[in-house]
Structure formats: structure tokens, C-alpha cells
Design a protein around this motif. Structure first.
Motif, PDB file in Angstrom:
ATOM      1  N   ASN A  42       0.490  -1.373  -0.463  1.00  0.00           N
ATOM      2  CA  ASN A  42      -0.020  -0.138   0.204  1.00  0.00           C
ATOM      3  C   ASN A  42       0.814   1.001  -0.433  1.00  0.00           C
ATOM      4  O   ASN A  42       2.232   0.968   0.476  1.00  0.00           O
ATOM      5  CB  ASN A  42      -1.184   0.010   0.628  1.00  0.00           C
ATOM      6  N   THR A  43       0.046   2.134  -0.045  1.00  0.00           N
ATOM      7  CA  THR A  43       1.267   3.325  -0.822  1.00  0.00           C
ATOM      8  C   THR A  43       1.138   4.059   0.628  1.00  0.00           C
ATOM      9  O   THR A  43       0.910   4.271   1.621  1.00  0.00           O
ATOM     10  CB  THR A  43       0.207   4.417  -1.153  1.00  0.00           C
ATOM     11  N   ALA A  44       2.705   4.514   1.066  1.00  0.00           N
ATOM     12  CA  ALA A  44       2.582   4.381   2.957  1.00  0.00           C
ATOM     13  C   ALA A  44       2.511   5.916   3.221  1.00  0.00           C
ATOM     14  O   ALA A  44       1.505   5.968   4.233  1.00  0.00           O
ATOM     15  CB  ALA A  44       4.362   4.576   2.880  1.00  0.00           C
ATOM     16  N   THR A  45       2.438   7.304   2.146  1.00  0.00           N
ATOM     17  CA  THR A  45       1.930   8.740   2.547  1.00  0.00           C
ATOM     18  C   THR A  45       1.075   9.405   1.792  1.00  0.00           C
ATOM     19  O   THR A  45       2.310   8.999   0.250  1.00  0.00           O
ATOM     20  CB  THR A  45       3.125   9.284   3.144  1.00  0.00           C
ATOM     21  N   LEU A  46       0.406   9.569   1.475  1.00  0.00           N
ATOM     22  CA  LEU A  46      -0.362  10.375   0.260  1.00  0.00           C
ATOM     23  C   LEU A  46       0.227  11.802   0.030  1.00  0.00           C
ATOM     24  O   LEU A  46       0.139  11.860   1.777  1.00  0.00           O
ATOM     25  CB  LEU A  46      -1.488   9.445   0.316  1.00  0.00           C
ATOM     26  N   THR A  99     -10.927   3.499   0.379  1.00  0.00           N
ATOM     27  CA  THR A  99      -9.770   3.893  -0.704  1.00  0.00           C
ATOM     28  C   THR A  99      -9.222   6.010  -0.846  1.00  0.00           C
ATOM     29  O   THR A  99     -10.286   6.136  -0.766  1.00  0.00           O
ATOM     30  CB  THR A  99     -10.312   3.772  -2.220  1.00  0.00           C
ATOM     31  N   ALA A 100      -8.307   5.787  -0.732  1.00  0.00           N
ATOM     32  CA  ALA A 100      -7.751   7.090  -0.593  1.00  0.00           C
ATOM     33  C   ALA A 100      -6.225   6.991  -1.995  1.00  0.00           C
ATOM     34  O   ALA A 100      -5.528   6.610  -1.462  1.00  0.00           O
ATOM     35  CB  ALA A 100      -7.127   7.518   0.485  1.00  0.00           C
ATOM     36  N   LEU A 101      -6.437   7.889  -2.888  1.00  0.00           N
ATOM     37  CA  LEU A 101      -5.299   8.064  -4.130  1.00  0.00           C
ATOM     38  C   LEU A 101      -5.234   9.412  -4.036  1.00  0.00           C
ATOM     39  O   LEU A 101      -6.497   9.753  -4.399  1.00  0.00           O
ATOM     40  CB  LEU A 101      -6.022   6.960  -4.765  1.00  0.00           C
ATOM     41  N   ASP A 102      -4.108   9.525  -4.421  1.00  0.00           N
ATOM     42  CA  ASP A 102      -3.338  10.887  -4.610  1.00  0.00           C
ATOM     43  C   ASP A 102      -3.095  11.278  -6.407  1.00  0.00           C
ATOM     44  O   ASP A 102      -3.179  10.055  -6.888  1.00  0.00           O
ATOM     45  CB  ASP A 102      -2.550  11.495  -4.236  1.00  0.00           C
ATOM     46  N   GLY A 105      -0.461   9.386  -8.285  1.00  0.00           N
ATOM     47  CA  GLY A 105      -0.826   7.395  -8.731  1.00  0.00           C
ATOM     48  C   GLY A 105      -0.505   6.518  -7.687  1.00  0.00           C
ATOM     49  O   GLY A 105      -0.525   5.381  -7.656  1.00  0.00           O
ATOM     50  N   GLY A 106      -0.411   7.274  -6.162  1.00  0.00           N
ATOM     51  CA  GLY A 106      -0.502   6.510  -5.158  1.00  0.00           C
ATOM     52  C   GLY A 106      -2.068   5.972  -4.635  1.00  0.00           C
ATOM     53  O   GLY A 106      -3.185   6.434  -4.999  1.00  0.00           O
ATOM     54  N   VAL A 107      -2.088   5.076  -3.720  1.00  0.00           N
ATOM     55  CA  VAL A 107      -3.067   4.143  -3.633  1.00  0.00           C
ATOM     56  C   VAL A 107      -2.463   3.482  -2.221  1.00  0.00           C
ATOM     57  O   VAL A 107      -2.069   2.631  -2.125  1.00  0.00           O
ATOM     58  CB  VAL A 107      -3.667   3.246  -4.515  1.00  0.00           C
ATOM     59  N   TYR A 108      -3.564   3.790  -1.883  1.00  0.00           N
ATOM     60  CA  TYR A 108      -4.102   2.938  -0.038  1.00  0.00           C
ATOM     61  C   TYR A 108      -5.472   2.984  -0.196  1.00  0.00           C
ATOM     62  O   TYR A 108      -6.295   3.204  -0.345  1.00  0.00           O
ATOM     63  CB  TYR A 108      -3.661   3.972   1.225  1.00  0.00           C
ATOM     64  N   GLU A 109      -5.543   1.646   0.900  1.00  0.00           N
ATOM     65  CA  GLU A 109      -6.675   0.531   0.603  1.00  0.00           C
ATOM     66  C   GLU A 109      -7.154   0.098   1.701  1.00  0.00           C
ATOM     67  O   GLU A 109      -5.824  -0.050   2.469  1.00  0.00           O
ATOM     68  CB  GLU A 109      -7.141   0.168  -0.751  1.00  0.00           C
ATOM     69  N   ALA A 110      -7.735  -0.067   2.479  1.00  0.00           N
ATOM     70  CA  ALA A 110      -8.209  -0.928   4.088  1.00  0.00           C
ATOM     71  C   ALA A 110      -9.627  -1.170   4.001  1.00  0.00           C
ATOM     72  O   ALA A 110     -10.765  -0.624   3.631  1.00  0.00           O
ATOM     73  CB  ALA A 110      -7.777   0.030   4.991  1.00  0.00           C
TER      74      ALA A 110
END
Length: 233
Positions: A42-46, A99-102, A105-110
Motif C-alpha cells: 500500500n502507498t505509505a503516505t499520500l 480507498t484513498a488515492l492521490d 498515482g499512490g493508492v491506499y486501501e483498507a
């Protein structure tokens, strides 16, 4: 299992039918060994402009033999996959996925235990000075403020006024640079197409693996070998 089959979301049955000399159970087991590793990426920091929203999947015990053996995993009768939920609206029969994305192209999902976990889940994931776009849920506002970021509420109409249906207004060109939730909504459409369409539903306990598979596919130049290298790292 040919690694190329991991790049086109081919089903386990199709892989076995390809005549690779491996049975169904082995293919399924190796697939999830690869996907389990992908689920941890997962992307660590957006940073920058961040779009955040949640979507929902029906809680599923697909493949569980508990009802046959008299030990059901949930206090309910077994139901066909196509039935969906028995309750209207949001309930404990649905699993929320954040879902959070910047814009880089970074994507974080949980996968969330409940919607009350949004703020804690995003803690440490948002870079200071970023702009967080959401539907205005209080948890997103608090997460942005805590991270030292700006929050923008995006109002998305859920119904079309009767007057617009009768006399449609002329289409307006979207203003350049205008903030919205288009990218995160498109992302949700893609994972729904994979999980509910391509895979015809997956067990909730493996949902994170398939989300990781989709995130891996978003990387430029992705190949099945990349999943293998990640699993062996």
C-alpha cells in the motif's frame, strides 16, 4: 502455473483447463500465496490532491463448508451468492472498503471493521499540506485536520431533479483543475468489476488479496513475475 495468467485475471478453472498439469487446489493455493504478498503493498503516505471515499461489498463466506458440516461460520442459513444482502441500506451484512488515492498515482486501501475506523485508518497516511477531497463525512475532515492538510467537501447529487429530466440542461465543460471524486469512484468501479464480475464474488476473508492484485495491476509494466518476486522477497 504460468505467471502470465496472473496478468489477465484468468479464473482458476480456466487455468486448469489450459492443460498445465496442475489440479484446481494447487492452482488456487499458489495464486493466494502470490496475492497475499500483494495485499501488503500500500502507498505509505499520500500527498498532493487526495480523493477518499468508501465502497461496500456483501459479506461472503464463499467456499466455506461449515453449513454442510453443521458448523456454520455465521448465525444464518446458507444463501446463493446472487441473493446479496437481506437488509436494505447499510448493515453488518456489508464490508466497507476505504480507498484513498492521490494525483501522483499512490493508492491506499483498507478493509474497515466499521465506518467509525476511517479516522484511525488514515492516521499517518496523509502528508501535511495536502488537499483531501471527500463527501464531507466527519471522519475525513478530522483525519485531514489531524494531518495538517486542507479538506474540501465534494457534493455529489444522488437524484436528478424532475425539472432536469423533463428539460435537460445543456452539458457544461468541466472546469480545468476543479476538484472531485471521479478518480476514486472510477477505482471503485474497477475493483467491483474484478471482485463481483470477473471473479463472481470472493470470500470476505480473501477480499484483501484481490484488492492487492488490482493495485499491483495498476503499476506500469506489471507482470506475473513481479508478484512472484514480491512473494519470495
Amino acid at each position: 502455473m504460468p505467471l502470465s495468467y496472473m496478468t489477465d485475471h484468468r479464473s482458476v478453472r480456466k487455468i486448469v483447463e489450459a492443460g498445465i498439469g496442475v489440479n484446481h487446489t494447487t492452482v488456487w493455493r499458489w495464486r493466494h500465496r502470490f496475492l497475499k504478498a500483494a495485499a501488503q503493498d500500500n502507498t505509505a503516505t499520500l500527498s498532493g490532491v487526495i480523493e477518499a471515499d468508501e465502497t461496500f461489498f456483501v459479506r461472503s463466506c464463499k467456499g466455506h463448508r461449515g453449513w454442510v458440516k453443521g458448523r456454520p461460520p455465521e448465525p444464518r442459513a446458507a444463501r446463493p451468492r446472487a441473493w446479496g444482502t437481506t437488509k436494505r441500506g447499510l448493515s453488518d451484512e456489508q464490508v466497507p472498503v476505504l480507498t484513498a488515492l492521490d494525483n501522483a498515482g499512490g493508492v491506499y486501501e483498507a478493509i474497515l471493521p466499521s465506518l467509525t475506523a476511517i479516522e484511525t485508518t488514515l492516521d499517518g497516511r496523509i502528508a501535511p499540506g495536502s488537499v483531501v477531497c471527500s463527501d464531507g463525512t466527519a471522519a475525513y475532515v478530522k483525519a485531514a485536520v489531524k494531518a495538517g492538510a486542507e479538506h474540501r467537501r465534494v457534493v455529489v447529487p444522488t437524484t436528478t431533479p424532475v425539472t432536469v429530466k423533463v428539460a435537460p440542461l445543456p452539458t457544461k465543460r468541466r472546469q480545468k483543475g476543479r476538484l472531485g471524486l471521479g478518480r476514486v469512484n472510477a477505482h471503485h468501479g474497477q475493483i467491483k468489476a474484478l471482485v463481483n464480475g470477473r471473479c463472481r464474488g470472493v470470500a470476505t476473508r480473501y477480499l484483501g488479496n484481490y484488492l492487492g492484485w488490482h493495485r499491483a495491476m495498476l503499476h506500469e509494466g506489471f507482470t506475473g513475475k513481479a508478484l512472484l518476486d514480491r512473494a519470495l522477497a
